[in-house]
Design an enzyme around this catalytic site. Structure first.
Site, PDB file in Angstrom:
ATOM      1  N   ASN A   1     -10.041  -0.118  -0.729  1.00  0.00           N
ATOM      2  CA  ASN A   1      -8.582  -0.050  -0.616  1.00  0.00           C
ATOM      3  C   ASN A   1      -7.977  -0.616  -1.897  1.00  0.00           C
ATOM      4  O   ASN A   1      -8.012  -1.814  -2.126  1.00  0.00           O
ATOM      5  CB  ASN A   1      -8.120  -0.845   0.603  1.00  0.00           C
TER       6      ASN A   1
ATOM      7  N   HIS B   1      -3.315   7.404   1.764  1.00  0.00           N
ATOM      8  CA  HIS B   1      -3.692   6.074   1.290  1.00  0.00           C
ATOM      9  C   HIS B   1      -5.119   5.814   1.760  1.00  0.00           C
ATOM     10  O   HIS B   1      -5.453   6.019   2.929  1.00  0.00           O
ATOM     11  CB  HIS B   1      -2.734   5.035   1.864  1.00  0.00           C
TER      12      HIS B   1
ATOM     13  N   CYS C   1       0.813  -1.219   0.000  1.00  0.00           N
ATOM     14  CA  CYS C   1       0.000   0.000   0.000  1.00  0.00           C
ATOM     15  C   CYS C   1       0.846   1.270   0.000  1.00  0.00           C
ATOM     16  O   CYS C   1       0.368   2.335  -0.400  1.00  0.00           O
ATOM     17  CB  CYS C   1      -0.941   0.004   1.200  1.00  0.00           C
TER      18      CYS C   1
END
Length: 323
Positions: free
Chosen positions: A280, A250, A114
């Site tokens: 996500n 993020h 990520c």
């Protein structure tokens, strides 16, 4: 004169299939309310059968090039952040290079889960300020739907597929925080925490594997470490959070996003949030949010931005840039 890596264009791509939370109710003990309350996610996009990470990345790259008014032949390098490359090798970046018709320059992948796009931006910035490249296409792209355990309700509802891209180009500045482009970066990792977020497959196991996550442990680390890396990056150039126009984090979980903003002392109206529509998307989430934020009219030329992320390996980092 100071050489800066300035954003010249931005773009993104999302697969056509939109999966609303309610779609999971038929196969899992979950509900739209349960997912929203714990993550802020309402829907996400899934890649079509046969649609690869490099396919998504190529579409985002073309959008960013068009936004910059550039051709693939104007690009010196491609840095692609992904944990879901099409093949073990060659890199997905070289596949994008071929799909764009680039016959010069170089391309490589960065794998920091990520945090991948922050790592990719930092690498691209170094290529430009060192004079090794004039223009770099920086991409974040993922097909995380391919590594989900569809019986694990705690994880499979959180992730989505997509891609975002920036074109960075060399630009002269005076060395002050008023310069447009990347102003500072900060990278960290701590492999001791491998077991709280990982995929239980790979070459050593002979299987692709599935994503495994200890959600409470990840949350415990995330807010503190995200705020810390953002503050470190800002501190390197004597910047205070109050001077920021936007935080583009993020997009993992709305509670993490809100907690980090609070720790930085910033209101949520200074945070670009897209997690509700994308879920996500790992390394793709920051460039997606930058592209969508610009399209919404939130991000404007001259805006001061910090972007931060944390992922498996507890790889984390932040970038401060002026749009």
């Amino acid at each position: 004169m100071t050489l800066r890596a300035k954003v010249a264009g931005v773009g993104h791509y999302l697969p056509e299939r939109v999966v609303e939370n309610a779609e999971f109710e038929a196969s899992l003990d979950t509900s739209d309310e349960w997912i929203r309350s714990r993550s802020g996610i309402e829907r996400r996009h899934f890649a079509a059968e046969g649609q690869t990470t490099s396919d998504l990345a190529t579409r985002a790259a073309k959008a960013a090039l068009a936004d910059a008014g550039l051709e693939p032949s104007d690009i010196d390098a491609i840095v692609l952040a992904t944990s879901t490359a099409d093949l073990t090798f060659p890199s997905a970046a070289t596949m994008v290079q071929a799909a764009l018709g680039m016959t010069k320059g170089f391309a490589f992948d960065v794998q920091a889960v990520c945090a991948g796009f922050v790592y990719a931006l930092t690498n691209a910035n170094a290529l430009i300020v060192s004079g090794q490249a004039k223009r770099v296409l920086v991409i974040g792209a993922e097909t995380f739907s391919r590594i989900m355990d569809w019986e694990d309700r705690a994880t499979c509802v959180l992730f989505g597929d997509g891609a975002g891209a920036l074109v960075l180009e060399a630009s002269e500045g005076d060395g002050s925080n008023a310069d447009r482009g990347i102003l500072s970066t900060d990278l960290n990792s701590d492999g001791r925490f491998r077991d709280i977020l990982y995929v239980d497959g790979g070459i050593g196991s002979g299987t692709t594997g599935y994503l495994r996550m200890q959600g409470k442990e990840v949350f415990r680390h995330a807010v503190e470490k995200l705020a810390a890396t953002a503050e470190t990056a800002m501190g390197k150039i004597g910047l205070q959070a109050s001077e920021l126009d936007w935080v583009v984090p993020h997009q993992a979980n709305i509670r993490i996003i809100a907690g980090t903003a609070e720790k930085l002392g910033l209101p949520m109206d200074k945070v670009v949030v897209t997690v509700q529509d994308h879920g996500n998307t790992s390394a793709a989430s920051i460039p997606l949010a930058l592209s969508v934020g610009r399209a919404r009219g939130q991000i404007k030329p001259g805006d001061l931005i910090v972007t931060e992320a944390i992922g498996g390996g507890l790889a984390r980092g932040a970038v401060v840039l002026r749009w």
